[in-house]
Design a protein around this motif. Structure first.
Motif, mmCIF file in Angstrom:
data_model
loop_
_atom_site.group_PDB
_atom_site.id
_atom_site.type_symbol
_atom_site.label_atom_id
_atom_site.label_comp_id
_atom_site.label_asym_id
_atom_site.label_seq_id
_atom_site.Cartn_x
_atom_site.Cartn_y
_atom_site.Cartn_z
ATOM 1 N N MET A 1 0.842 -1.181 0.000
ATOM 2 C CA MET A 1 0.000 0.000 0.000
ATOM 3 C C MET A 1 0.892 1.251 0.000
ATOM 4 N N THR A 2 0.602 2.181 -0.882
ATOM 5 C CA THR A 2 1.392 3.391 -1.017
ATOM 6 C C THR A 2 0.871 4.464 -0.061
ATOM 7 N N ALA A 3 1.794 5.084 0.650
ATOM 8 C CA ALA A 3 1.415 6.149 1.580
ATOM 9 C C ALA A 3 1.158 7.439 0.811
ATOM 10 N N ILE A 4 0.184 8.183 1.288
ATOM 11 C CA ILE A 4 -0.130 9.476 0.675
ATOM 12 C C ILE A 4 0.873 10.506 1.195
ATOM 13 N N PRO A 5 1.484 11.290 0.319
ATOM 14 C CA PRO A 5 2.475 12.281 0.770
ATOM 15 C C PRO A 5 1.849 13.348 1.677
ATOM 16 N N VAL A 6 2.681 13.866 2.555
ATOM 17 C CA VAL A 6 2.233 14.899 3.496
ATOM 18 C C VAL A 6 1.766 16.142 2.749
ATOM 19 N N SER A 7 2.393 16.454 1.655
ATOM 20 C CA SER A 7 2.033 17.667 0.919
ATOM 21 C C SER A 7 0.592 17.619 0.418
ATOM 22 N N TRP A 8 0.080 16.449 0.096
ATOM 23 C CA TRP A 8 -1.302 16.350 -0.369
ATOM 24 C C TRP A 8 -2.276 16.718 0.753
ATOM 25 N N TYR A 9 -1.986 16.264 1.957
ATOM 26 C CA TYR A 9 -2.838 16.625 3.087
ATOM 27 C C TYR A 9 -2.817 18.134 3.327
ATOM 28 N N LEU A 10 -1.635 18.713 3.211
ATOM 29 C CA LEU A 10 -1.535 20.158 3.421
ATOM 30 C C LEU A 10 -2.219 20.943 2.301
ATOM 31 N N ILE A 11 -2.193 20.410 1.081
ATOM 32 C CA ILE A 11 -2.909 21.060 -0.023
ATOM 33 C C ILE A 11 -4.414 20.995 0.216
ATOM 34 N N VAL A 12 -4.910 19.838 0.639
ATOM 35 C CA VAL A 12 -6.346 19.718 0.952
ATOM 36 C C VAL A 12 -6.718 20.660 2.094
ATOM 37 N N SER A 13 -5.851 20.755 3.097
ATOM 38 C CA SER A 13 -6.097 21.667 4.213
ATOM 39 C C SER A 13 -6.149 23.116 3.728
ATOM 40 N N ALA A 43 -9.869 22.663 8.769
ATOM 41 C CA ALA A 43 -8.698 22.675 7.896
ATOM 42 C C ALA A 43 -7.419 22.818 8.722
ATOM 43 N N VAL A 44 -7.465 23.669 9.718
ATOM 44 C CA VAL A 44 -6.312 23.831 10.610
ATOM 45 C C VAL A 44 -6.061 22.540 11.386
ATOM 46 N N ASN A 45 -7.142 21.887 11.821
ATOM 47 C CA ASN A 45 -6.985 20.613 12.523
ATOM 48 C C ASN A 45 -6.325 19.564 11.638
ATOM 49 N N LEU A 46 -6.716 19.523 10.368
ATOM 50 C CA LEU A 46 -6.095 18.572 9.441
ATOM 51 C C LEU A 46 -4.605 18.853 9.300
ATOM 52 N N ALA A 47 -4.237 20.105 9.216
ATOM 53 C CA ALA A 47 -2.823 20.462 9.121
ATOM 54 C C ALA A 47 -2.073 20.084 10.405
ATOM 55 N N PHE A 48 -2.678 20.323 11.558
ATOM 56 C CA PHE A 48 -2.050 19.951 12.825
ATOM 57 C C PHE A 48 -1.812 18.450 12.908
ATOM 58 N N VAL A 49 -2.827 17.664 12.578
ATOM 59 C CA VAL A 49 -2.693 16.209 12.670
ATOM 60 C C VAL A 49 -1.675 15.698 11.653
ATOM 61 N N TYR A 54 3.686 13.492 10.832
ATOM 62 C CA TYR A 54 4.952 13.564 10.093
ATOM 63 C C TYR A 54 6.144 13.716 11.034
ATOM 64 N N LEU A 55 5.979 14.488 12.083
ATOM 65 C CA LEU A 55 7.071 14.747 13.021
ATOM 66 C C LEU A 55 7.123 13.750 14.173
ATOM 67 N N ASP A 56 6.206 12.761 14.193
ATOM 68 C CA ASP A 56 6.123 11.765 15.270
ATOM 69 C C ASP A 56 6.022 12.425 16.639
ATOM 70 N N SER A 57 5.136 13.387 16.734
ATOM 71 C CA SER A 57 4.932 14.124 17.976
ATOM 72 C C SER A 57 3.434 14.201 18.250
#
Length: 102
Positions: A1-13, A43-49, A54-57
């Motif tokens: 299964m291919t992981a979705i890049p972080v940039s796509w989530y940030l673009i959607v946000s 949208a801000v919540n999506l970016a936070f998550v 991504y940062l494992d925090s």
């Protein structure tokens, strides 16, 4: 299964935040404005998550709970104001509201 890049989530946000901003600026119905504000907060919540994952925090997820708490309080107070204005004026157009002016 291919992981979705972080940039796509940030673009959607960013797209969700932009749609919410346009909704706040263009619409005159307070209910639509509140829905647009909720969309912006989600949208801000999506970016936070996304960044938290991504940062494992867990810091971003803690901020999400804070944002959700503020959003819930905003909805309660905002809807109470809208209902009280609608009961007295029967009109909830934002441009015509001058009831709360001192």
């Amino acid at each position: 299964m291919t992981a979705i890049p972080v940039s796509w989530y940030l673009i959607v946000s960013a797209l969700l935040f932009t749609i919410g901003t346009i909704g706040v600026l263009v619409r005159r119905n307070p209910l639509i404005i509140f829905m647009s504000i909720e969309l912006m907060l989600n949208a801000v919540n999506l970016a936070f998550v996304t960044l938290s994952s991504y940062l494992d925090s867990a810091d971003g997820q803690v901020f999400v709970f804070l944002v959700l708490t503020v959003a819930a309080a905003e909805v309660v107070v905002g809807l109470a104001i809208i209902v009280s204005i609608f009961r007295t004026r029967r009109n909830i157009d934002v441009d015509e509201m001058n009831l709360l002016r001192g």
